[in-house]
Write a protein that holds these residues in place. Structure first.
Motif, PDB file in Angstrom:
ATOM      1  N   ILE A 258      -9.424   2.336   4.562  1.00 43.26           N
ATOM      2  CA  ILE A 258      -8.337   3.128   4.684  1.00 43.26           C
ATOM      3  C   ILE A 258      -7.817   3.460   3.297  1.00 43.26           C
ATOM      4  O   ILE A 258      -8.718   3.470   2.303  1.00 43.26           O
ATOM      5  N   SER A 259      -6.895   4.138   3.174  1.00 36.65           N
ATOM      6  CA  SER A 259      -6.553   4.837   1.814  1.00 36.65           C
ATOM      7  C   SER A 259      -5.888   3.955   0.731  1.00 36.65           C
ATOM      8  O   SER A 259      -5.700   2.917   1.066  1.00 36.65           O
ATOM      9  N   GLN A 260      -6.105   4.379  -0.398  1.00 39.91           N
ATOM     10  CA  GLN A 260      -5.533   3.472  -1.569  1.00 39.91           C
ATOM     11  C   GLN A 260      -4.178   3.336  -1.530  1.00 39.91           C
ATOM     12  O   GLN A 260      -3.839   2.458  -1.704  1.00 39.91           O
ATOM     13  N   MET A 261      -3.342   4.607  -1.086  1.00 38.17           N
ATOM     14  CA  MET A 261      -2.027   4.458  -0.980  1.00 38.17           C
ATOM     15  C   MET A 261      -1.687   3.504   0.181  1.00 38.17           C
ATOM     16  O   MET A 261      -0.375   2.780   0.051  1.00 38.17           O
ATOM     17  N   HIS A 262      -2.180   3.238   1.392  1.00 39.16           N
ATOM     18  CA  HIS A 262      -2.182   2.425   2.273  1.00 39.16           C
ATOM     19  C   HIS A 262      -2.281   0.957   1.891  1.00 39.16           C
ATOM     20  O   HIS A 262      -1.376   0.089   2.142  1.00 39.16           O
ATOM     21  N   VAL A 263      -3.142   0.858   0.967  1.00 42.48           N
ATOM     22  CA  VAL A 263      -3.475  -0.707   0.462  1.00 42.48           C
ATOM     23  C   VAL A 263      -2.597  -1.077  -0.463  1.00 42.48           C
ATOM     24  O   VAL A 263      -2.006  -1.988  -0.540  1.00 42.48           O
ATOM     25  N   SER A 264      -1.872  -0.038  -1.255  1.00 42.04           N
ATOM     26  CA  SER A 264      -0.761  -0.323  -2.272  1.00 42.04           C
ATOM     27  C   SER A 264       0.490  -0.726  -1.238  1.00 42.04           C
ATOM     28  O   SER A 264       1.267  -1.735  -1.696  1.00 42.04           O
ATOM     29  N   ARG A 265       0.667   0.055  -0.256  1.00 39.68           N
ATOM     30  CA  ARG A 265       1.947  -0.400   0.604  1.00 39.68           C
ATOM     31  C   ARG A 265       1.683  -1.835   1.213  1.00 39.68           C
ATOM     32  O   ARG A 265       2.544  -2.557   1.207  1.00 39.68           O
TER      33      ARG A 265
END
Length: 282
Positions: A258-265
């Motif tokens: 998954i994307s880094q942004m998704h991991v952050s959320r």
């Protein structure tokens, strides 16, 4: 001349001593007078002879009241310990008898009491420890004190451990152990007032130790464990990768696909949930 003969016959000669049936029952005033006579004869008797032994034993029994008097200073101790105190005091009395000389021109009582009290105090010094310390280290502590005093006087400075070990004929580690054991002789209350403090109210506990933040961490981890167990498998893995393996959000995203942004959320959502759970737990 007859009366003179009777008087001379009643007075013990240089080779005789009066027979004292029960020396321990002799009144203190009589014991002082008789002691002078027995000490005078003791000085002229050969050690080891029955006469010498009789004179010495009688002196010991006649002066037992001195031991009881000295032991009375420590009557606050329990009855069991008082028995030990009297026994130790008897050692002091015997030492005083063996070392006393009439030529000193002092009363035996004045000479003996310091010996008796000194022996009792030595008993307390050697046996009254704040914590249990092996007997060999208790004895080494006494020798250490003597050696330290002797070397300090001779060298004009505090001796090293090596110098003490050489004088005491002990391994250096044994000397170190004796030094550590010395700390077990006395203890102080944490509430004991410490002199010289500016506020005048400081106690010993204020100057030792510090607040252990790790204890709070243990408590937090204990509260956190059931909250982590309540997460789904993906959330637990994200937490593990981020805080145990210490991967970046980008590296976590690569592993999970998954994307880094998704991991952050996802990470923010999980941490918020855990934080709220911790606040509720406390």
């Amino acid at each position: 001349m007859a009366p003179t003969t009777e008087i001379q016959a009643a007075v013990p000669t240089r080779t005789e001593l009066p027979v004292v049936t029960d020396p321990s029952q002799v009144a203190p005033a009589d014991a002082r007078a008789l002691s002078k006579l027995f000490f005078d004869r003791l000085a002229h008797l050969e050690e080891g002879t029955p006469e010498h032994q009789y004179a010495r034993n009688t002196l010991i029994e006649m002066n037992m009241s001195l031991v009881r008097y000295a032991a009375g200073r420590f009557r606050s101790r329990g009855p069991q310990e008082m028995e030990d105190i009297v026994q130790v005091g008897m050692i002091g009395l015997i030492k005083a008898i063996d070392r006393f000389e009439l030529a000193r021109e002092v009363e035996f009582t004045s000479f003996a009491v310091p010996y008796i009290v000194g022996e009792i105090k030595r008993f307390f010094r050697d046996t009254s420890w704040a914590v249990h310390v092996p007997r060999r280290l208790q004895e080494a502590r006494v020798e250490l004190a003597k050696a330290t005093e002797e070397l300090s006087s001779r060298l004009g400075r505090k001796p090293t451990t090596k110098e003490l070990a050489e004088l005491m004929n002990l391994p250096e580690q044994e000397v170190v152990n004796a030094m550590v054991a010395s700390n077990g002789y006395t203890s102080s209350s944490l509430d004991a007032a410490v002199g010289g403090s500016e506020d005048g109210e400081s106690v010993l506990a204020d100057f030792i130790g510090a607040e252990d933040t790790d204890l709070e961490l243990v408590e937090d981890l204990h509260s956190l464990a059931p909250l982590l167990a309540g997460l789904d498998e993906r959330d637990r893995r994200i937490i593990h990768l981020r805080f145990v393996e210490e991967l970046t959000q980008g590296q976590i995203g690569e592993q999970l696909g998954i994307s880094q942004m998704h991991v952050s959320r996802l990470l923010q959502r999980v941490l918020t949930r855990l934080r709220q759970g911790m606040l509720t737990a406390h």
